[in-house]
Design an enzyme around this catalytic site. Sequence first.
Site, short mmCIF file in Angstrom:
data_model
loop_
_atom_site.label_atom_id
_atom_site.label_comp_id
_atom_site.label_asym_id
_atom_site.label_seq_id
_atom_site.Cartn_x
_atom_site.Cartn_y
_atom_site.Cartn_z
N CYS A 235 0.52 5.06 -2.65
CA CYS A 235 0.67 5.62 -3.54
C CYS A 235 -0.46 5.21 -4.80
O CYS A 235 -0.97 3.24 -3.87
CB CYS A 235 2.08 5.91 -4.26
N CYS B 17 0.52 1.56 -5.39
CA CYS B 17 0.35 0.20 -4.63
C CYS B 17 -1.59 0.34 -4.17
O CYS B 17 -1.25 -0.79 -3.86
CB CYS B 17 1.10 1.00 -2.95
#
Length: 80
Positions: free
Chosen positions: A10, A13
């Site tokens: 995501c 991340c």
Amino acid sequence: MKIEVIGSGCPRCQKTEQHVKQALDELGGDFDATVEKVEEQMEIIDRGVMHTPAVAVDGEIRTEGDIPDVDRLIEVFRSA
């Protein structure tokens, strides 16, 4: 040293991975480390990570659930 960015890939991340790389750049070339991403859900669960993103150093979870800033990561890497 093996550094793992743990999360689904995501945007949070991805930002964590960028910060990891920036921290390593600031530490310089004498700091020997590899960076890997762990994105598979079952592997994340097996590691006991409840909140992503997480950063592991040599298999030990060092940050979890937030996007650590570069200075914090430098501190984590130096203490490992």
